[in-house]
Design a protein around this motif. Structure first.
Motif, PDB file in Angstrom:
ATOM      1  N   ASP A   1       0.869  -1.173   0.074  1.00 42.16           N
ATOM      2  CA  ASP A   1      -0.077  -0.025   0.006  1.00 42.16           C
ATOM      3  C   ASP A   1       0.798   1.320  -0.008  1.00 42.16           C
ATOM      4  O   ASP A   1       0.635   2.307  -0.890  1.00 42.16           O
ATOM      5  CB  ASP A   1      -1.114   0.101   1.159  1.00 42.16           C
ATOM      6  CG  ASP A   1      -1.892  -0.994   1.075  1.00 42.16           C
ATOM      7  OD1 ASP A   1      -2.274  -1.545   0.013  1.00 42.16           O
ATOM      8  OD2 ASP A   1      -2.507  -1.580   2.320  1.00 42.16           O
TER       9      ASP A   1
ATOM     10  N   TYR B   1       2.220   1.861  -3.593  1.00 48.50           N
ATOM     11  CA  TYR B   1       1.139   2.042  -4.447  1.00 48.50           C
ATOM     12  C   TYR B   1       0.851   3.776  -4.186  1.00 48.50           C
ATOM     13  O   TYR B   1       0.728   4.511  -5.212  1.00 48.50           O
ATOM     14  CB  TYR B   1      -0.071   1.540  -4.160  1.00 48.50           C
ATOM     15  CG  TYR B   1      -1.245   2.036  -4.959  1.00 48.50           C
ATOM     16  CD1 TYR B   1      -1.520   1.498  -6.256  1.00 48.50           C
ATOM     17  CD2 TYR B   1      -2.287   2.766  -4.684  1.00 48.50           C
ATOM     18  CE1 TYR B   1      -2.526   1.930  -7.051  1.00 48.50           C
ATOM     19  CE2 TYR B   1      -3.326   3.329  -5.156  1.00 48.50           C
ATOM     20  CZ  TYR B   1      -3.498   2.803  -6.505  1.00 48.50           C
ATOM     21  OH  TYR B   1      -4.681   3.338  -7.442  1.00 48.50           O
ATOM     22  N   PHE B   2       0.869   4.253  -2.922  1.00 47.82           N
ATOM     23  CA  PHE B   2       0.690   5.584  -2.697  1.00 47.82           C
ATOM     24  C   PHE B   2       1.660   6.502  -3.135  1.00 47.82           C
ATOM     25  O   PHE B   2       1.775   7.664  -3.707  1.00 47.82           O
ATOM     26  CB  PHE B   2       0.276   5.765  -1.221  1.00 47.82           C
ATOM     27  CG  PHE B   2      -1.226   5.135  -0.869  1.00 47.82           C
ATOM     28  CD1 PHE B   2      -2.146   5.598  -1.673  1.00 47.82           C
ATOM     29  CD2 PHE B   2      -1.289   4.621   0.283  1.00 47.82           C
ATOM     30  CE1 PHE B   2      -3.563   5.106  -1.304  1.00 47.82           C
ATOM     31  CE2 PHE B   2      -2.564   4.240   0.581  1.00 47.82           C
ATOM     32  CZ  PHE B   2      -3.519   4.429  -0.147  1.00 47.82           C
ATOM     33  N   GLN B   3       2.900   5.955  -2.788  1.00 51.35           N
ATOM     34  CA  GLN B   3       4.227   6.592  -3.439  1.00 51.35           C
ATOM     35  C   GLN B   3       4.275   6.985  -4.870  1.00 51.35           C
ATOM     36  O   GLN B   3       4.561   8.065  -5.431  1.00 51.35           O
ATOM     37  CB  GLN B   3       5.274   5.981  -2.726  1.00 51.35           C
ATOM     38  CG  GLN B   3       5.850   6.073  -1.496  1.00 51.35           C
ATOM     39  CD  GLN B   3       7.165   5.325  -1.065  1.00 51.35           C
ATOM     40  OE1 GLN B   3       7.574   4.727  -1.854  1.00 51.35           O
ATOM     41  NE2 GLN B   3       7.197   5.620   0.119  1.00 51.35           N
ATOM     42  N   GLN B   4       3.646   5.835  -5.714  1.00 55.00           N
ATOM     43  CA  GLN B   4       3.616   6.087  -7.219  1.00 55.00           C
ATOM     44  C   GLN B   4       2.572   6.834  -7.408  1.00 55.00           C
ATOM     45  O   GLN B   4       2.718   7.876  -8.347  1.00 55.00           O
ATOM     46  CB  GLN B   4       3.385   4.814  -8.011  1.00 55.00           C
ATOM     47  CG  GLN B   4       4.661   3.473  -7.614  1.00 55.00           C
ATOM     48  CD  GLN B   4       4.249   2.468  -8.399  1.00 55.00           C
ATOM     49  OE1 GLN B   4       3.281   2.237  -9.049  1.00 55.00           O
ATOM     50  NE2 GLN B   4       5.096   1.320  -7.964  1.00 55.00           N
ATOM     51  N   GLU B   5       1.542   6.927  -6.794  1.00 58.97           N
ATOM     52  CA  GLU B   5       0.468   7.989  -6.972  1.00 58.97           C
ATOM     53  C   GLU B   5       1.009   9.395  -6.917  1.00 58.97           C
ATOM     54  O   GLU B   5       0.739  10.456  -7.766  1.00 58.97           O
ATOM     55  CB  GLU B   5      -0.834   7.948  -6.264  1.00 58.97           C
ATOM     56  CG  GLU B   5      -1.490   6.534  -6.473  1.00 58.97           C
ATOM     57  CD  GLU B   5      -2.369   6.711  -7.858  1.00 58.97           C
ATOM     58  OE1 GLU B   5      -2.986   7.829  -7.870  1.00 58.97           O
ATOM     59  OE2 GLU B   5      -2.332   5.608  -8.612  1.00 58.97           O
ATOM     60  N   LEU B   6       1.740   9.402  -5.711  1.00 62.25           N
ATOM     61  CA  LEU B   6       2.203  10.874  -5.242  1.00 62.25           C
ATOM     62  C   LEU B   6       3.318  11.413  -6.535  1.00 62.25           C
ATOM     63  O   LEU B   6       3.317  12.495  -6.662  1.00 62.25           O
ATOM     64  CB  LEU B   6       2.760  10.956  -4.007  1.00 62.25           C
ATOM     65  CG  LEU B   6       1.546  10.938  -2.920  1.00 62.25           C
ATOM     66  CD1 LEU B   6       2.291  10.778  -1.393  1.00 62.25           C
ATOM     67  CD2 LEU B   6       0.713  12.016  -2.823  1.00 62.25           C
ATOM     68  N   SER B   7       4.033  10.342  -6.708  1.00 59.21           N
ATOM     69  CA  SER B   7       5.147  10.674  -7.786  1.00 59.21           C
ATOM     70  C   SER B   7       4.534  11.244  -9.227  1.00 59.21           C
ATOM     71  O   SER B   7       4.659  11.980  -9.550  1.00 59.21           O
ATOM     72  CB  SER B   7       6.126   9.362  -8.108  1.00 59.21           C
ATOM     73  OG  SER B   7       6.949   9.428  -9.001  1.00 59.21           O
ATOM     74  N   GLU B   8       3.191  10.660  -9.642  1.00 62.22           N
ATOM     75  CA  GLU B   8       2.810  10.891 -10.929  1.00 62.22           C
ATOM     76  C   GLU B   8       2.047  12.353 -10.592  1.00 62.22           C
ATOM     77  O   GLU B   8       2.179  13.139 -11.566  1.00 62.22           O
ATOM     78  CB  GLU B   8       1.747   9.916 -11.280  1.00 62.22           C
ATOM     79  CG  GLU B   8       2.353   8.482 -11.609  1.00 62.22           C
ATOM     80  CD  GLU B   8       1.152   7.533 -12.051  1.00 62.22           C
ATOM     81  OE1 GLU B   8      -0.070   7.683 -11.952  1.00 62.22           O
ATOM     82  OE2 GLU B   8       1.471   6.370 -12.110  1.00 62.22           O
ATOM     83  N   ALA B   9       1.517  12.492  -9.600  1.00 63.19           N
ATOM     84  CA  ALA B   9       0.931  13.776  -9.232  1.00 63.19           C
ATOM     85  C   ALA B   9       2.094  14.901  -9.352  1.00 63.19           C
ATOM     86  O   ALA B   9       1.980  16.026  -9.779  1.00 63.19           O
ATOM     87  CB  ALA B   9       0.280  13.806  -8.096  1.00 63.19           C
TER      88      ALA B   9
END
Length: 289
Positions: free
Chosen positions: A166, A169-177
């Motif tokens: 988890d 996953y959230f780190q990748q989401e924040l990276s894309e943002a």
């Protein structure tokens, strides 16, 4: 079950003399009241206690450290610098809370907060030891430690535990943002650089010698193939040739076709002789013949 009374406004049809209109009307309803959320009440209570503890701790530390520093610096500067000791670890604690979904980044804020707390406690203990002895210094320093510890416990309780997957996953989401957000200033800088280059080129072109403007070439007339010379037509050599004489010469040369005679006359006179004049002279010659 407990209920609460609520008055609602609504539109209802109302008819007078056969004419119906929608008019406002009030309605009283009784809604069920959910049970109290004692867990949330407890969290809110603890959060209030932490807020009061932070304010008290910050006031005490600022006064203690400010009094210590005022021995060598003016009081306003001393107390202003004293406030930084507690603000440092409080700010690190806030960052730790904001980074609760990214444990790697939260770890740096947590470590920085404890370092700032140790410095603040050391400053308070030094003032207490100078002013009243070792016991006074230790008790004063314990105030900051209690406030920090209470806040750390509350933050750890409210932070949702995340598994390794988890968190990734959230780190990748924040990276894309973050990439999408970073494109804005980068695109702005690129556009500004291109605009500067374009402005530089235009300025250099304007400073250079202006190229002479060349007149536009006149449109070329369509090429007309010359008509083959007529062996029966012999041009007259003279200064002025009249239409009547040119028609007579063409007649004497054996030309009878009006088109051939017209071309001969125009060539001999060098004028745009109308066809009606040539035909009039030809009719006269036919009648005489």
């Amino acid at each position: 079950m407990k209920t609460r009374r609520q008055t609602r406004d609504r539109l209802v049809p109302h008819t007078i003399d056969g004419k119906t209109r929608m008019v406002p009307d009030s309605e009283t309803v009784y809604l069920p009241v959910p049970p109290r959320d004692w867990d949330q009440i407890g969290i809110n209570t603890v959060t209030g206690i932490v807020a009061l503890a932070l304010l008290g701790c910050m006031g005490f530390s600022t006064a203690s450290i400010g009094d210590l520093l005022s021995r060598v610096t003016p009081a306003p500067a001393a107390y202003g610098a004293a406030a930084l000791f507690d603000l440092a670890w409080i700010g690190c604690s806030i960052i730790e809370w904001l980074a609760r979904y990214t444990p790697d980044r939260a770890g740096k804020a947590r470590a920085g907060g404890y370092v700032a707390l140790a410095v603040a406690m050391g400053a308070v203990a030094s003032h207490g030891w100078i002013a009243g002895g070792v016991a006074t210094g230790l008790v004063g320093a314990a105030a900051s430690g209690l406030a920090k510890g209470l806040w750390a416990i509350v933050l750890d309780y409210q932070a949702a535990p995340l598994s390794r997957r988890d968190s990734a996953y959230f780190q990748q989401e924040l990276s894309e943002a973050a990439v999408e957000l970073a494109r804005i200033p980068v695109r702005r800088r690129v556009n500004r650089a291109r605009a500067l280059v374009e402005g530089e080129q235009r300025a250099l072109e304007a400073d250079g010698p202006a190229a002479p403007e060349l007149p536009e070439p006149a449109p070329e007339a369509p090429a007309v193939a010359p008509e083959p010379p007529d062996p029966n037509v012999h041009p007259l050599r003279g200064t002025v040739v009249f239409t009547r004489n040119a028609v007579q010469d063409a007649w004497d040369s054996g030309l009878r076709d009006p088109e051939q005679v017209l071309r001969y006359v125009r060539n001999a006179t060098g004028k745009d002789v109308p066809q009606s004049s040539v035909e009039r002279y030809l009719r006269a010659l036919r009648v005489g013949a």
